[in-house]
Design an enzyme around this catalytic site. Structure first.
Site, PDB file in Angstrom:
ATOM      1  N   ASN A 173      -1.301  10.027   3.455  1.00 52.59           N
ATOM      2  CA  ASN A 173      -0.435   9.960   2.278  1.00 52.59           C
ATOM      3  C   ASN A 173       0.248   8.610   2.089  1.00 52.59           C
ATOM      4  O   ASN A 173       0.933   8.390   1.097  1.00 52.59           O
ATOM      5  CB  ASN A 173       0.637  11.060   2.355  1.00 52.59           C
ATOM      6  CG  ASN A 173       0.032  12.444   2.222  1.00 52.59           C
ATOM      7  OD1 ASN A 173      -0.983  12.619   1.556  1.00 52.59           O
ATOM      8  ND2 ASN A 173       0.636  13.415   2.867  1.00 52.59           N
TER       9      ASN A 173
ATOM     10  N   LYS B  24       0.809   4.371   1.753  1.00 49.76           N
ATOM     11  CA  LYS B  24       0.315   3.271   0.932  1.00 49.76           C
ATOM     12  C   LYS B  24      -0.585   2.356   1.761  1.00 49.76           C
ATOM     13  O   LYS B  24      -0.358   2.171   2.943  1.00 49.76           O
ATOM     14  CB  LYS B  24       1.530   2.495   0.411  1.00 49.76           C
ATOM     15  CG  LYS B  24       1.234   1.183  -0.292  1.00 49.76           C
ATOM     16  CD  LYS B  24       2.539   0.563  -0.756  1.00 49.76           C
ATOM     17  CE  LYS B  24       2.417  -0.895  -1.150  1.00 49.76           C
ATOM     18  NZ  LYS B  24       1.197  -1.298  -1.776  1.00 49.76           N
TER      19      LYS B  24
ATOM     20  N   LYS C 101      -4.329   2.143   1.649  1.00 49.92           N
ATOM     21  CA  LYS C 101      -5.730   2.482   1.936  1.00 49.92           C
ATOM     22  C   LYS C 101      -6.693   1.566   1.176  1.00 49.92           C
ATOM     23  O   LYS C 101      -7.597   0.965   1.752  1.00 49.92           O
ATOM     24  CB  LYS C 101      -5.974   3.958   1.607  1.00 49.92           C
ATOM     25  CG  LYS C 101      -5.136   4.910   2.453  1.00 49.92           C
ATOM     26  CD  LYS C 101      -5.331   6.365   2.052  1.00 49.92           C
ATOM     27  CE  LYS C 101      -4.697   6.722   0.728  1.00 49.92           C
ATOM     28  NZ  LYS C 101      -3.217   6.666   0.757  1.00 49.92           N
ATOM     29  N   THR C 102      -6.486   1.467  -0.126  1.00 54.73           N
ATOM     30  CA  THR C 102      -7.336   0.609  -0.939  1.00 54.73           C
ATOM     31  C   THR C 102      -7.131  -0.852  -0.571  1.00 54.73           C
ATOM     32  O   THR C 102      -8.092  -1.632  -0.502  1.00 54.73           O
ATOM     33  CB  THR C 102      -7.058   0.845  -2.436  1.00 54.73           C
ATOM     34  OG1 THR C 102      -7.426   2.188  -2.768  1.00 54.73           O
ATOM     35  CG2 THR C 102      -7.839  -0.115  -3.315  1.00 54.73           C
ATOM     36  N   THR C 103      -5.890  -1.232  -0.311  1.00 56.95           N
ATOM     37  CA  THR C 103      -5.598  -2.606   0.083  1.00 56.95           C
ATOM     38  C   THR C 103      -6.338  -2.971   1.367  1.00 56.95           C
ATOM     39  O   THR C 103      -6.898  -4.076   1.489  1.00 56.95           O
ATOM     40  CB  THR C 103      -4.081  -2.793   0.271  1.00 56.95           C
ATOM     41  OG1 THR C 103      -3.419  -2.429  -0.933  1.00 56.95           O
ATOM     42  CG2 THR C 103      -3.733  -4.220   0.636  1.00 56.95           C
TER      43      THR C 103
ATOM     44  N   ARG D 140     -13.117 -10.096   3.968  1.00 59.82           N
ATOM     45  CA  ARG D 140     -13.642 -10.565   5.256  1.00 59.82           C
ATOM     46  C   ARG D 140     -15.170 -10.665   5.222  1.00 59.82           C
ATOM     47  O   ARG D 140     -15.750 -11.678   5.626  1.00 59.82           O
ATOM     48  CB  ARG D 140     -13.204  -9.607   6.361  1.00 59.82           C
ATOM     49  CG  ARG D 140     -13.760  -9.935   7.732  1.00 59.82           C
ATOM     50  CD  ARG D 140     -13.231  -8.981   8.772  1.00 59.82           C
ATOM     51  NE  ARG D 140     -11.825  -9.274   9.043  1.00 59.82           N
ATOM     52  CZ  ARG D 140     -10.998  -8.442   9.673  1.00 59.82           C
ATOM     53  NH1 ARG D 140     -11.425  -7.252  10.078  1.00 59.82           N
ATOM     54  NH2 ARG D 140      -9.756  -8.793   9.897  1.00 59.82           N
TER      55      ARG D 140
ATOM     56  N   PHE E  50      -7.532   7.226 -14.174  1.00 60.95           N
ATOM     57  CA  PHE E  50      -6.815   8.301 -13.494  1.00 60.95           C
ATOM     58  C   PHE E  50      -7.164   9.658 -14.106  1.00 60.95           C
ATOM     59  O   PHE E  50      -6.959   9.889 -15.296  1.00 60.95           O
ATOM     60  CB  PHE E  50      -5.301   8.082 -13.567  1.00 60.95           C
ATOM     61  CG  PHE E  50      -4.830   6.929 -12.742  1.00 60.95           C
ATOM     62  CD1 PHE E  50      -4.876   6.967 -11.359  1.00 60.95           C
ATOM     63  CD2 PHE E  50      -4.350   5.780 -13.351  1.00 60.95           C
ATOM     64  CE1 PHE E  50      -4.441   5.898 -10.590  1.00 60.95           C
ATOM     65  CE2 PHE E  50      -3.910   4.707 -12.597  1.00 60.95           C
ATOM     66  CZ  PHE E  50      -3.955   4.762 -11.214  1.00 60.95           C
TER      67      PHE E  50
ATOM     68  N   TRP F 253      -5.693  12.494 -13.731  1.00 59.76           N
ATOM     69  CA  TRP F 253      -4.547  13.284 -14.195  1.00 59.76           C
ATOM     70  C   TRP F 253      -4.089  12.847 -15.586  1.00 59.76           C
ATOM     71  O   TRP F 253      -3.336  13.537 -16.238  1.00 59.76           O
ATOM     72  CB  TRP F 253      -3.393  13.221 -13.204  1.00 59.76           C
ATOM     73  CG  TRP F 253      -2.971  11.841 -12.802  1.00 59.76           C
ATOM     74  CD1 TRP F 253      -2.079  11.039 -13.433  1.00 59.76           C
ATOM     75  CD2 TRP F 253      -3.426  11.116 -11.671  1.00 59.76           C
ATOM     76  NE1 TRP F 253      -1.947   9.852 -12.782  1.00 59.76           N
ATOM     77  CE2 TRP F 253      -2.761   9.860 -11.678  1.00 59.76           C
ATOM     78  CE3 TRP F 253      -4.329  11.394 -10.637  1.00 59.76           C
ATOM     79  CZ2 TRP F 253      -2.976   8.897 -10.704  1.00 59.76           C
ATOM     80  CZ3 TRP F 253      -4.534  10.423  -9.671  1.00 59.76           C
ATOM     81  CH2 TRP F 253      -3.872   9.199  -9.707  1.00 59.76           C
TER      82      TRP F 253
ATOM     83  N   GLU G  80     -11.324   5.866  -3.203  1.00 53.82           N
ATOM     84  CA  GLU G  80     -10.744   7.093  -3.775  1.00 53.82           C
ATOM     85  C   GLU G  80     -11.781   8.194  -4.013  1.00 53.82           C
ATOM     86  O   GLU G  80     -11.562   9.098  -4.816  1.00 53.82           O
ATOM     87  CB  GLU G  80     -10.004   6.790  -5.088  1.00 53.82           C
ATOM     88  CG  GLU G  80      -9.013   5.644  -5.009  1.00 53.82           C
ATOM     89  CD  GLU G  80      -7.703   6.001  -4.321  1.00 53.82           C
ATOM     90  OE1 GLU G  80      -7.619   7.070  -3.714  1.00 53.82           O
ATOM     91  OE2 GLU G  80      -6.767   5.185  -4.397  1.00 53.82           O
TER      92      GLU G  80
END
Length: 199
Positions: free
Chosen positions: A39, A41, A43-45, A53, A94, A96, A131
């Protein structure tokens, strides 16, 4: 050498022995399956960091963005001109916001076909499925189809999967799982997402 320095040297020597032992045992070479979930912040970063890399070494990289593709993305904007990078985005953004299961499912399946192409291409060193966990959770994509593509990908290809609530079947397949924990998040305290920091 005083007692403190002696203890430190002994401690570091033991640490070195443990690290050297692990390095000696790591003899297998192949692509990996990495899952960045949880949950928190980042993951994508983290995935984009790995993309940077790999590109830095001249490897071919492909990214599929299933949720945030229509949103601004500083990393994508900075790297998109690299001839070794291929980015495909799900056309709806998105889910939603759209609130249309039929069109979201079709958009997911359309971009998943691009992902399948990438996962079958031995020239691609790294594939990021950003995602994708939401696509499985919402039932837009069948987990068996995803597993099959992952299991039959080229041996040297590494895949990164990002998103909350990663499916247990993907976790079972993963070589490395990193779970981001949300101890505190500025957004939950009324602070807006910040350009160049959050996206």
């Amino acid at each position: 050498m005083n007692d403190r320095e002696t203890r430190h040297k002994q401690s570091m020597q033991k640490l070195k022995e443990r690290v050297d032992e692990k390095v000696a045992k790591a003899t297998e070479q192949r692509g990996l399956l990495l899952v960045f979930t949880g949950n928190g912040k980042g993951k994508t970063t983290a995935a984009w960091g790995t993309v940077t890399r790999a590109l830095g070494y001249g490897y071919k990289v492909s990214v599929v963005q299933f949720i945030k593709g229509m949103w601004e993305c500083g990393e994508r904007d900075r790297l998109i001109d690299d001839e070794n990078l291929d980015v495909q985005v799900m056309a709806t953004g998105f889910t939603w916001e759209t609130q249309n299961r039929e069109s979201d499912t079709q958009a997911c399946l359309d971009v998943w076909q691009e992902a399948e192409r990438m996962l079958a291409d031995p020239s691609i060193y790294l594939v990021v499925l950003d995602e994708i966990t939401y696509m499985l959770k919402f039932g837009y994509l069948d987990v068996a189809r995803v597993k099959q593509a992952l299991q039959h990908r080229p041996t040297e290809q590494t895949v990164i999967i990002t998103g909350r609530n990663a499916h247990r079947d993907l976790l079972d397949m993963a070589d490395t799982i990193t779970e981001m924990h949300d101890t505190r998040h500025a957004f939950n305290n009324g602070l807006q997402a910040r350009r160049g920091i959050d996206y």
